[in-house]
Motif scaffolding. Sequence first.
Motif, short mmCIF file in Angstrom:
data_model
loop_
_atom_site.label_atom_id
_atom_site.label_comp_id
_atom_site.label_asym_id
_atom_site.label_seq_id
_atom_site.Cartn_x
_atom_site.Cartn_y
_atom_site.Cartn_z
N SER A 149 -6.01 0.77 -0.31
CA SER A 149 -5.01 -0.24 -0.72
C SER A 149 -4.68 -1.21 0.40
N MET A 195 -2.64 -1.87 -8.14
CA MET A 195 -3.13 -0.94 -7.12
C MET A 195 -2.88 0.50 -7.54
N ALA A 245 0.84 -1.20 0.00
CA ALA A 245 0.00 0.00 0.00
C ALA A 245 0.87 1.25 0.00
N SER A 298 2.40 1.72 -3.48
CA SER A 298 1.52 2.27 -4.51
C SER A 298 1.19 3.73 -4.19
N GLU A 314 -6.96 -4.14 0.56
CA GLU A 314 -7.20 -4.76 -0.75
C GLU A 314 -6.96 -6.27 -0.73
#
Lengths: 272, 362
Positions: free
Chosen positions: A206, A145, A62, A65, A209
């Motif tokens: 994210s 992502m 996360a 991204s 996810e």
Amino acid sequence: MTKRKMLAGPYLVWAAGFIILPLFMILLYGFTSEDGGFTFSNIAAIADPIHLSALGQSIVIAAGSTVISLLVSYPLAYILSKRTSGKTSTVIMMFILPMWINFMLRVLALQMILANTGILNGILGFFGLEPLHILYSRKAILIGMTYDYLPFMILPLYNAMCKIDRDLVDAAADLGAGRFIIFSKVILPLSMPGVISGIIMVFIPSISEFAIADILGGSKILLIGNVIEQEFNLTNNWNLGSGLSLVLMLFIFGSMAVMNKTDADQEGQLLW
Amino acid sequence: MKRYLKIISLAGVMAALLIALVSCAGDDSASGESAAAGGDNTLVVFNYGDYIDIETLDMFTEETGIKVQYEQYVTPEDMYTKYQSGAIPYDVICTSDYIIEKMIQAGEVQEIDRSGMKYYDNLDPVYLDFCKAFDPENKYAVPYFWGTVGICYNTSMVDEEIDSWDILWDEKYAGQMVMENSMRDAFIVPLKLAGKSINTTEEGELLEAQEKLKEQKRLVMAYMVDESRDAMIAGDAAMAVIYSGDATVAMEYNEDLDYVVPKEGSNIWFDCWFIPDSCKHKSNAEKFIDFMNREDIAAMNFDYVYYGTPNKAVYDELDDETKEDTTIFPDEEALMRCEVYKYLGEETEKFYNRLWKELKAY
């Protein structure tokens, strides 16, 4: 109750049924064991090495991204905010447009592009280049992502930068500040609210996810979202799933607190 | 007078609306009810979608005068939910072995009276023996089709002949193999390779199997369920652990594909007919099951579905090419080492879940 207030009725029903009640149920499940007694063990289960490593993976991916989105979006948002011509809205539109397409479809399309015999390798092969094996790896998840959440970064940044008073930039230049000084002393601080809401709006979705990790990661990489999903769907241990969800919720509430503090102008309202 | 007319017509409209509403709401159930109420000569059949040659149903009605109400479902879980809702009193159902086992244990399945059956002997005792894993005395379930779990591979990417699960640990195919993304199906591979039962509850054996799977993980391209079929068709993967039914479909689309049940054995699954406790026409249901076992009918359904048939009379009449199609009829040696899944009990299931999670996090 006045008539006008009654118009909020449908929303209240909706909120109670689909937000409050589920939240309450997660709390209930999270703090009870399978035989119904009160327990903290579902929360404490986050300390299990498997869950910790899954959480770690989620945070790393996360964060990755988020950083990539920020690096890509920041210059773009800056350039866009300086232009006043009609083309700006077209460019912004181009970034919003994919958000109107179902998220699953976009991920599946990426899968087709990145596959061993996919479109990307087809193009590479056409130019006589070696095929890339990107699909079913951490890289693929990261790409997926970033692709999915990029618009959530661009829009708040763009909004924040549009609000920067050009006169401040001009004044700084008049007073002899170089480009770097202007950027670091004027533009960057003034765009910070946008940066922070952008970071939060990419990082929060994210971190929980799981579908992208399954489809683009080939189910090889276990993120905390996957763990929770499997506790609900596969193992049928709703208590543990809820407990871990509560832990994840802490991250979300923490970020919301940060957001409330800095995002006084609500740069993010365009999206949420 | 006018006023009365108004009231009467209004009442008429209301009544019509009510009838329409009731018949709409009870769409499924109403027809089921009428089938049940319609006396003796009906039968409600419940089967997987697209899993029978519909013509055989007409033939059944023509020969016996029994009207068939044919209903279909997608997954066994769907079937079970619909059965439990009780909206339609199903007379005979076809579904997968593990659900039948669960339903037998729950006392939801009726014993089949075989005394009136003429064609039961068409069934190959070999397969009836397999079915004893979930129906110990063959009292409840009559096998309809069967299949296996094996390796589907692309002959343009794999030079050698595959006959063992150990190919899935071959470095040569690193990043080109697809594993089953479901717990028990994935564990078949290391368990069978080590010569163990797929129904083992020994924690040591399962731990060893998990160790093997961990070792394999870096060679695996992806863990997939239904998508593995598409990956094989597209040529993205060189080989995949897959259900024989999916392999058959994949091979229709890509000529380079082949399917094998490794010599160490695998899982064999059965879809069987059984009579649930909701049955209202038991003798009709038995007639239907018997009809399904008749050579010509079973042959028609075999041609249509093209899965393994447990019907010996049908098998014997097949041409050699079909008999040697190892996708549906695997090598006998391999087949004899195949096992039907058994329910392992809650404790082992929990242990399995744990092992699976550890493997995924590895």
